[in-house]
Design a protein around this motif. Sequence first.
Motif, PDB file in Angstrom:
ATOM      1  N   PRO A  12       0.848  -1.194   0.000  1.00 25.27           N
ATOM      2  CA  PRO A  12       0.000   0.000   0.000  1.00 25.27           C
ATOM      3  C   PRO A  12       0.885   1.247   0.000  1.00 25.27           C
ATOM      4  N   LYS A  24      -0.525  -2.108  -3.850  1.00 21.35           N
ATOM      5  CA  LYS A  24      -1.789  -2.791  -3.553  1.00 21.35           C
ATOM      6  C   LYS A  24      -2.938  -1.794  -3.547  1.00 21.35           C
ATOM      7  N   GLN A  36      -5.428   5.267   8.019  1.00 25.58           N
ATOM      8  CA  GLN A  36      -6.495   4.395   8.507  1.00 25.58           C
ATOM      9  C   GLN A  36      -7.085   3.581   7.350  1.00 25.58           C
ATOM     10  N   TRP A  37      -7.333   4.221   6.219  1.00 24.85           N
ATOM     11  CA  TRP A  37      -7.889   3.528   5.055  1.00 24.85           C
ATOM     12  C   TRP A  37      -6.922   2.467   4.511  1.00 24.85           C
ATOM     13  N   GLN A  80      -4.771   0.635   6.046  1.00 22.03           N
ATOM     14  CA  GLN A  80      -4.544  -0.522   6.928  1.00 22.03           C
ATOM     15  C   GLN A  80      -5.158  -1.812   6.357  1.00 22.03           C
ATOM     16  N   GLN A  81      -6.281  -1.710   5.694  1.00 19.77           N
ATOM     17  CA  GLN A  81      -6.957  -2.903   5.161  1.00 19.77           C
ATOM     18  C   GLN A  81      -6.182  -3.577   4.031  1.00 19.77           C
ATOM     19  N   PHE A  82      -5.185  -2.906   3.465  1.00 15.77           N
ATOM     20  CA  PHE A  82      -4.440  -3.443   2.326  1.00 15.77           C
ATOM     21  C   PHE A  82      -3.067  -3.986   2.709  1.00 15.77           C
ATOM     22  N   LYS A  83      -2.726  -3.944   3.990  1.00 10.99           N
ATOM     23  CA  LYS A  83      -1.408  -4.406   4.439  1.00 10.99           C
ATOM     24  C   LYS A  83      -1.328  -5.928   4.434  1.00 10.99           C
TER      25      LYS A  83
END
Length: 129
Positions: free
Chosen positions: A56, A84, A123-124, A126-129
């Motif tokens: 990301p 990502k 914050q946004w 984080q979901q792609f890590k």
Amino acid sequence: MKNQQDHIHIFSGEIADYWIEDGILFSQSKPIKRTVPLIQENIELVKKITQNQAMPLLIYLCKSPVPDKETRQFSREQLSQVYKAMAMVSAPGLSQLIMKMVFQFQKPPIPIKSFSREESALQWLQQFK
């Protein structure tokens, strides 16, 4: 822009400087006109930094000259090779302008979102890590 701490290694490129923190690649863009050769060179730098793993990206945008159509197309094609997802942090309006230029007729190949605040972007991502 985030305060870069002394222990963080900064990788300097022609169009941006990069560093990694907590599984996220950060980029501070530079006000230089993008060309296909510069984008190719930058992609190689990013692959070296990330050891060929898509990550990301949080990019701090700055105003730069509009790239030509060929460069915009090449950039679009390369995004999913190295990232990502992309969170763009900038003054209001700048990232929307870039999105309109680069993705005018096509959906982005990766999730991309614009932010005016770094905290929201992180914050946004984080979901792609």
